[in-house]
Write an enzyme that holds these catalytic residues in place. Sequence first.
Site: not given
Length: 395
Positions: A162, A165, A306, A365
Site C-alpha cells: 500500500h 504504508e 503493512h 501491521e
Amino acid sequence: MDVKVRSGDTLWYYSNLFNVPLDLIIDSNPQAGPSSLQIGQTIRIPGYETSQYRVQSGDTFWKIASERRISLDAIALLNPSINPRMLQIGEGLSLPVQVTYRVVDGNRPYDFNVLTTDLNELYELYPFVRRETIGNSVMGKELVELQIGRGPKVVHWNGSFHANEWITTAVIMQFLNDYLLALTNKETIRGLEIHPFYNEVTLSIVPMVDPDGVDLVLNGPPDGEFGEMALSINDGNTDFSGWKANIRGVDLNNQYPAKWEVDAARKPTSPAPRDFPGYQPLTEPETVAMAELAGARNFEKMLAFHTQGEVIYWGYEGLEPPRSMTIVNEFERVSGYKPIRYVDSFSGYKDWFIQEFRQPGFTVELGLGVNPLPLEQFDEIYQETMGIFLASLYM
C-alpha cells in the site's frame, strides 16, 4: 572492495586475511572457481571499501598497518605496484576499511529513488546479495527482489503493498543493512549468531511492491498521463496522503483470487485512492509479479508488512497449517503485537498465499495511528519489528 589475485592466493586466504566468512566471499565471486584462481583476476571482498592515504614522512607499511590495525599483506595486496622499501612522501596508497556502519537510514521519507540508491550501495558493499527484477510497475519502475543466503528454507518479506504504508520499506531496508553488517562482521543481533542463518535460510525480499504509489504519496503526481489520471481519481485534490492504491487506483492487496468476488461486491467499483480491487483479479503488473514470485520460490513462510494496528493476521479459511500458531505466538512474544487469526477481509496476498500453498503467511501491521505513520514512530517500530524479522528466520 576489489583485489587482484597474486600467485598463491586463494579465497580461503582472503577470508582469513580480511576476517570475512569464506562462503560470503565465494558467493560474492560466482565467476571464480575457489581452487583455480587466475593471476590478475579481480575478486570482490564483501563488507570492505578502500580509503586513500598519502604517505607521510617516516611512514612504513608496518607503521601504517599498526596504526590502522590492518595486516601488512592487506596493504601489499591493494598496492601491488608500490615498493614498500621505497615509499615516497605524498605517494598515494589504497587501504582496506571494514564497513561497520549502516549506509541505510530508514528514518526519512523513503521513496523509490532513495530505495534505488540504497540498493545500489548495498549491492556494491555486499556482492553476495543476489538481485533480480521480477517485473515492472505500471509506470515501468523495476520491482526488485533481493536474495540472501544459500539455505533450503526460503523466507519471504515484502513491504509497501500500500502506497501510504511506505514506512514498511524503510524498516525492511534498515534491518537488511543490519543483517548484512552482522554477517560480514561476524556479529550477533539481539544475542543471536547471524552467520548460521546464511546456510540455513534463503531470504527473499521485495522491499517496495508499489513504487508508483509510494512516489505519488511522497512526491505528488508525476507529469503526464499517469499524474493526470491520479488527480482525476483523487477528485483534483493534490493531497495524496490517504492514497493506498497503485498509480491507476487499484488496491494491490485486494487483487488476489482468494474470495476476491466477496470483497469486490462491497468495495469501490471503479478506480479509487483505496480499496478498489480491480475489475477482476490479478490485472496489475505488480500483483502478477508477486504471484509469479511465490510460485517460483516456494516460500516456506511469507510475511507481508503493512501499517497500522500492532497486530498480526495469520489465518485464512482454516487453510493455514498448524505450525502457523506456534510461529505467530513467537512473533507476539518478541514484538508485543497481537495475533488475530481471522478477519472479515479477503483477496489479500496473505490470504491467497495460504490458500494456494498451505504454508504460514502473515500480514504484520506495524505501528499505531493514521497512515502514513509519522517518522517519529520509526525507531519504536523498528525495535518492535526486529524481533519478528529474527523469529521468521529461526521458527
